[in-house]
Write a protein that holds these residues in place. Structure first.
Motif, PDB file in Angstrom:
ATOM      1  N   UNK A 110       0.822  -1.212   0.000  1.00 50.32           N
ATOM      2  CA  UNK A 110       0.000   0.000   0.000  1.00 50.32           C
ATOM      3  C   UNK A 110       0.855   1.260   0.000  1.00 50.32           C
ATOM      4  N   UNK A 111       2.066   1.162   0.537  1.00 49.78           N
ATOM      5  CA  UNK A 111       2.947   2.331   0.608  1.00 49.78           C
ATOM      6  C   UNK A 111       3.941   2.385  -0.554  1.00 49.78           C
ATOM      7  N   UNK A 112       3.846   1.440  -1.475  1.00 46.20           N
ATOM      8  CA  UNK A 112       4.773   1.371  -2.611  1.00 46.20           C
ATOM      9  C   UNK A 112       4.158   2.099  -3.804  1.00 46.20           C
ATOM     10  N   UNK A 113       4.711   3.240  -4.197  1.00 45.83           N
ATOM     11  CA  UNK A 113       4.122   4.001  -5.316  1.00 45.83           C
ATOM     12  C   UNK A 113       4.212   3.262  -6.646  1.00 45.83           C
ATOM     13  N   UNK A 114       5.024   2.218  -6.692  1.00 51.19           N
ATOM     14  CA  UNK A 114       5.151   1.451  -7.927  1.00 51.19           C
ATOM     15  C   UNK A 114       4.123   0.346  -8.065  1.00 51.19           C
ATOM     16  N   UNK A 115       3.274   0.169  -7.050  1.00 49.15           N
ATOM     17  CA  UNK A 115       2.262  -0.896  -7.083  1.00 49.15           C
ATOM     18  C   UNK A 115       0.866  -0.298  -7.228  1.00 49.15           C
ATOM     19  N   UNK A 116       0.004  -0.973  -7.957  1.00 48.11           N
ATOM     20  CA  UNK A 116      -1.422  -0.614  -7.989  1.00 48.11           C
ATOM     21  C   UNK A 116      -2.061  -1.278  -6.775  1.00 48.11           C
ATOM     22  N   UNK A 117      -2.543  -0.503  -5.793  1.00 43.64           N
ATOM     23  CA  UNK A 117      -2.937  -1.058  -4.488  1.00 43.64           C
ATOM     24  C   UNK A 117      -4.360  -1.595  -4.425  1.00 43.64           C
ATOM     25  N   UNK A 118      -4.645  -2.646  -5.218  1.00 44.67           N
ATOM     26  CA  UNK A 118      -5.953  -3.280  -5.138  1.00 44.67           C
ATOM     27  C   UNK A 118      -6.029  -4.267  -3.970  1.00 44.67           C
ATOM     28  N   UNK A 119      -4.894  -4.523  -3.286  1.00 47.41           N
ATOM     29  CA  UNK A 119      -4.865  -5.545  -2.246  1.00 47.41           C
ATOM     30  C   UNK A 119      -5.268  -5.052  -0.874  1.00 47.41           C
ATOM     31  N   UNK A 443      -9.169 -20.169   7.295  1.00 46.38           N
ATOM     32  CA  UNK A 443      -8.234 -21.283   7.499  1.00 46.38           C
ATOM     33  C   UNK A 443      -8.621 -22.485   6.645  1.00 46.38           C
ATOM     34  N   UNK A 444      -9.745 -22.386   5.947  1.00 46.17           N
ATOM     35  CA  UNK A 444     -10.220 -23.474   5.093  1.00 46.17           C
ATOM     36  C   UNK A 444      -9.774 -23.231   3.653  1.00 46.17           C
ATOM     37  N   UNK A 445     -10.137 -24.143   2.777  1.00 46.34           N
ATOM     38  CA  UNK A 445      -9.814 -23.987   1.351  1.00 46.34           C
ATOM     39  C   UNK A 445     -11.006 -23.479   0.556  1.00 46.34           C
ATOM     40  N   UNK A 446     -12.045 -22.993   1.244  1.00 49.02           N
ATOM     41  CA  UNK A 446     -13.279 -22.601   0.563  1.00 49.02           C
ATOM     42  C   UNK A 446     -13.088 -21.423  -0.385  1.00 49.02           C
ATOM     43  N   UNK A 447     -12.120 -20.568  -0.116  1.00 52.48           N
ATOM     44  CA  UNK A 447     -12.036 -19.306  -0.861  1.00 52.48           C
ATOM     45  C   UNK A 447     -10.796 -19.224  -1.753  1.00 52.48           C
ATOM     46  N   UNK A 448     -10.291 -20.377  -2.187  1.00 60.26           N
ATOM     47  CA  UNK A 448      -9.067 -20.382  -2.982  1.00 60.26           C
ATOM     48  C   UNK A 448      -9.259 -19.728  -4.348  1.00 60.26           C
ATOM     49  N   UNK A 449     -10.469 -19.720  -4.862  1.00 61.36           N
ATOM     50  CA  UNK A 449     -10.715 -19.097  -6.166  1.00 61.36           C
ATOM     51  C   UNK A 449     -11.414 -17.738  -6.008  1.00 61.36           C
ATOM     52  N   UNK A 450     -11.274 -17.143  -4.832  1.00 63.66           N
ATOM     53  CA  UNK A 450     -11.823 -15.818  -4.562  1.00 63.66           C
ATOM     54  C   UNK A 450     -10.691 -14.801  -4.475  1.00 63.66           C
ATOM     55  N   UNK A 451     -11.055 -13.526  -4.607  1.00 66.58           N
ATOM     56  CA  UNK A 451     -10.099 -12.450  -4.423  1.00 66.58           C
ATOM     57  C   UNK A 451     -10.849 -11.240  -3.873  1.00 66.58           C
ATOM     58  N   UNK A 452     -10.196 -10.495  -2.976  1.00 67.70           N
ATOM     59  CA  UNK A 452     -10.776  -9.243  -2.512  1.00 67.70           C
ATOM     60  C   UNK A 452     -10.039  -8.094  -3.182  1.00 67.70           C
ATOM     61  N   UNK A 453     -10.803  -7.127  -3.696  1.00 66.22           N
ATOM     62  CA  UNK A 453     -10.214  -5.978  -4.376  1.00 66.22           C
ATOM     63  C   UNK A 453     -10.644  -4.684  -3.691  1.00 66.22           C
ATOM     64  N   UNK A 454      -9.714  -3.744  -3.644  1.00 62.72           N
ATOM     65  CA  UNK A 454      -9.952  -2.459  -3.005  1.00 62.72           C
ATOM     66  C   UNK A 454     -10.486  -1.464  -4.038  1.00 62.72           C
ATOM     67  N   UNK A 455     -11.796  -1.224  -3.990  1.00 58.20           N
ATOM     68  CA  UNK A 455     -12.412  -0.321  -4.967  1.00 58.20           C
ATOM     69  C   UNK A 455     -12.011   1.125  -4.736  1.00 58.20           C
ATOM     70  N   UNK A 456     -11.507   1.461  -3.544  1.00 57.72           N
ATOM     71  CA  UNK A 456     -11.054   2.831  -3.299  1.00 57.72           C
ATOM     72  C   UNK A 456      -9.895   3.201  -4.220  1.00 57.72           C
ATOM     73  N   UNK A 457      -9.144   2.192  -4.670  1.00 57.54           N
ATOM     74  CA  UNK A 457      -8.000   2.428  -5.561  1.00 57.54           C
ATOM     75  C   UNK A 457      -8.405   2.503  -7.027  1.00 57.54           C
ATOM     76  N   UNK A 458      -9.705   2.317  -7.312  1.00 60.25           N
ATOM     77  CA  UNK A 458     -10.151   2.327  -8.697  1.00 60.25           C
ATOM     78  C   UNK A 458     -10.094   3.730  -9.292  1.00 60.25           C
ATOM     79  N   UNK A 459      -9.607   3.813 -10.527  1.00 53.89           N
ATOM     80  CA  UNK A 459      -9.625   5.063 -11.292  1.00 53.89           C
ATOM     81  C   UNK A 459      -9.428   4.694 -12.750  1.00 53.89           C
ATOM     82  N   UNK A 460      -9.729   5.610 -13.624  1.00 50.88           N
ATOM     83  CA  UNK A 460      -9.485   5.362 -15.051  1.00 50.88           C
ATOM     84  C   UNK A 460      -8.005   5.079 -15.296  1.00 50.88           C
TER      85      UNK A 460
END
Length: 480
Positions: A110-119, A443-460
Motif C-alpha cells: 500500500x505504501x509502494x508508489x510502484x504498485x497498484x494497491x488493489x490488495x 483457514x479453510x480452502x473454501x475461498x481459494x478461487x476468490x479475491x478481494x479488491x480495493x475499490x477505493x483504488x479504482x480510477x481510469x
C-alpha cells in the motif's frame, strides 16, 4: 386533450430512450450521478413531471437507482453474488491458524508508489481531508501546547471521547464517554478486546470470511478459531452460530456487523438483535468491529449490535482510519463491563495514543465538518465500487460473481474454480499489481478461487491493471 396526452407520452419516452443510449455508450457509467430532474427539465424544455416519468421507467428497468437526498445514479450491471460457503454446522470444530506472510506483504504494498494497491483496503487519497486536518492540528497544537505534547493517558482525551459518544447515538446506542478508550487504530482496539476476554489456547468464534490481518492477530494470541459462515446477501449465519454454541464454548465471538470486510454486507437490525440474544444466552461476549459503519452509500448510518446489549458484554471497536486519515491512527474501544481491564492493558501495551491527532480529530468532529465530509466520500466510494464492479464484469472470465456492497469499499469476487487466486497473486505482483487472495481470509480452502479488491483504488488511470488481472484469470482458467 387526447393529442396532448399522446405528445406528453412521447416526450417522456423520448427522454427515456435518450438517457438509455447515453448509459449504453458510457456517457454515464455505473455509479455515476445522472442529471437531476430539474437540470434535465430546463435543458430539454419539458416539465418536471415528464422527466420524473422517464426516470421512474429507467428505475423500474433497474438502469438507474434513486439515493435519498442525493439524486439518481446509474446502477451496476446485474451480477450474480458469490455463493454462500458450504459449511455444515455440526462439523465445525476449533482449528489452529497456520502461519502466513503474504498478508504483511499486501499491507506493505500500500505504501509502494510502484504498485497498484488493489490488495490493501486503504482509503482513496482524494477522500482524505489532508489540508484541513493539518490546519486543524497545527491550530490545536498552538492553542494546547501542554496537551499536545503530554501523554494522553487512558482512556484518552475527554473531548474526543465525548464526540465519539455523541456519534454513537446515531448508531442506536448510548455510551458513557468514560467507557470509551482511545486506541492506536481499530486493530489495537480489537487486540485489546480479545486480550481482555481470551487466554492462550481459548477458542474464538468468528464470521467467515474474515479480515486477514485478524487471522494473524489470532495466531499471535495463540487462539483457536471457529469459523461461522457468512452469506454475501444476509451476513452471519445465525442458525449455524446457535447450533455451534450448543456444542462448543468459545471465550468470545468477533463479528464485523456493518459493511463486512471482505463481503461488504451488513446485518439487519433484526439479525443484530438476535445475534446479541443468542450470545447472551450462551454467555459468550461479543467483540463488534464497526470500522466501516460510517461508510454507508446512503446518508443513513446503520445501527450497531451494541444497541441491543443489556449486560455490557458487547465490546464495540471503531476508528477514523477509513473515513479521515489512516496515518493518524485514531481508534477507540467501548469496553462495556470489561472497560477497566482494557484500560490497564492499554497502559501495558502502548501506554497512550498520540495526543496531536486526538486533538485534531476531536476538533474536526466538534466543528461539524465530519458529517459534511462523510456525505462527500460516501458518494465517491459508491461510484468507485460500482465502476470497478462493472469493469470486473467486462474483464474477468464468464461465471465470475461479485458482491453488491452497500457501504465500505471492498469487493469480494468469486472466479471460476479453475482460477487459483494465489497463482493469480504471484502473476499480478510481477506486473506491479497488488491483490488479496481469498485463501488469506479463512483457514479453510473454501475461498481459494476468490479475491478481494480495493475499490477505493479504482480510477481510469488504473483500469489497465484490472484488464490485466482479467486476462491473467482467463489464461489460468483456459490452461487448467
Amino acid at each position: 386533450m387526447k393529442r396532448e396526452t399522446q405528445d406528453k407520452k412521447y416526450r417522456y419516452e423520448e427522454i427515456h430512450d435518450r438517457m438509455m443510449r447515453m448509459v449504453a455508450k458510457g456517457v454515464y457509467r455505473p455509479g455515476e450521478r445522472m442529471p437531476s430532474i430539474r437540470e434535465l427539465s430546463r435543458s430539454m424544455g419539458v416539465s418536471l413531471n415528464t422527466v420524473k416519468q422517464a426516470y421512474l421507467l429507467l428505475e423500474d428497468q433497474r438502469i438507474i437507482e434513486s439515493r435519498p437526498q442525493s439524486g439518481y445514479y446509474v446502477r451496476p450491471r446485474g451480477f450474480d453474488l458469490p455463493r454462500q460457503p458450504d459449511f455444515s454446522g455440526p462439523d465445525l470444530s476449533p482449528v489452529q491458524i497456520p502461519s502466513a506472510h503474504i498478508s504483511s506483504q499486501i499491507l506493505s504494498h500500500a505504501a509502494d508508489p510502484g504498485m497498484v494497491p488493489f490488495g490493501a483496503a486503504i482509503p482513496a487519497d482524494e477522500c482524505i481531508p489532508a489540508a484541513k486536518l493539518s490546519s486543524i492540528m497545527a491550530s490545536q497544537c498552538r492553542r494546547q501546547l501542554h496537551d499536545s505534547t503530554a501523554y494522553s493517558m487512558p482512556p484518552g482525551h475527554v473531548r474526543l471521547r465525548v464526540q465519539i459518544a455523541r456519534r454513537l447515538t446515531l448508531a442506536g446506542c448510548d455510551v458513557d464517554p468514560d467507557e470509551i478508550l482511545i486506541t492506536t487504530g481499530a486493530c489495537e482496539a480489537v487486540f485489546l478486546a480479545l486480550k481482555t476476554l481470551c487466554r492462550p489456547g481459548d477458542t474464538l468464534a468468528i464470521g467467515s470470511p474474515v479480515y486477514f490481518n485478524f487471522l494473524d492477530m489470532f495466531r499471535e494470541l495463540s487462539l483457536k478459531i471457529l469459523e461461522i459462515p457468512s452469506s454475501p446477501e444476509t451476513g452471519l449465519c445465525l442458525d449455524t452460530l446457535e447450533t455451534t454454541l450448543t456444542s462448543q464454548k468459545p471465550a468470545a465471538c468477533l463479528v464485523i456487523s456493518n459493511f463486512n470486510n471482505p463481503l461488504g454486507v451488513s446485518l439487519t437490525d433484526t439479525k443484530k438483535e438476535e445475534m446479541v440474544r443468542i450470545l447472551a444466552r450462551h454467555k459468550v461476549p461479543l467483540v463488534e468491529d464497526d470500522i466501516n459503519g460510517d461508510l454507508s452509500f446512503v446518508n443513513v448510518r446503520p445501527s450497531v449490535a451494541r444497541a441491543w446489549d443489556k449486560r455490557g458484554e458487547v465490546l464495540l471497536c471503531g476508528s477514523f482510519s477509513k473515513t479521515l486519515a489512516p496515518g493518524y491512527r485514531v481508534g477507540w474501544l467501548a469496553g462495556g463491563r470489561f472497560r477497566e481491564q482494557a484500560f490497564r492493558l492499554k497502559m501495558m501495551v502502548s501506554l497512550a495514543s498520540a495526543s496531536p491527532t486526538q486533538l485534531a480529530v476531536a476538533e474536526f468532529l466538534h466543528s461539524g465538518g465530519y458529517e459534511h465530509h462523510l456525505r462527500h466520500i460516501r458518494r465517491i466510494y459508491a461510484n468507485k465500487t460500482a465502476a470497478m464492479a462493472d469493469a470486473i464484469h467486462r474483464c474477468f472470465p464468464a461465471g465470475t460473481r461479485i458482491t453488491k456492497p452497500e457501504g465500505g469499499f471492498t469487493l469480494w469476487v468469486e472466479m471460476p474454480e479453475a482460477v487459483d487466486s494465489m497463482v493469480l497473486y504471484e502473476k499480478a505482483m510481477a506486473q506491479g499489481i497488488s491483490i488479496a487472495p481469498g485463501s488469506l481470509f479463512s483457514t479453510t480452502s473454501h475461498f481459494r478461487h476468490y479475491v478481494r479488491l480495493n475499490a477505493a483504488a479504482w480510477s481510469d488511470r488504473n483500469a489497465w491493471a484490472l484488464e490485466t488481472l482479467g486476462k491473467m484469470a482467463r489464461t489460468l482458467m483456459d490452461s487448467s
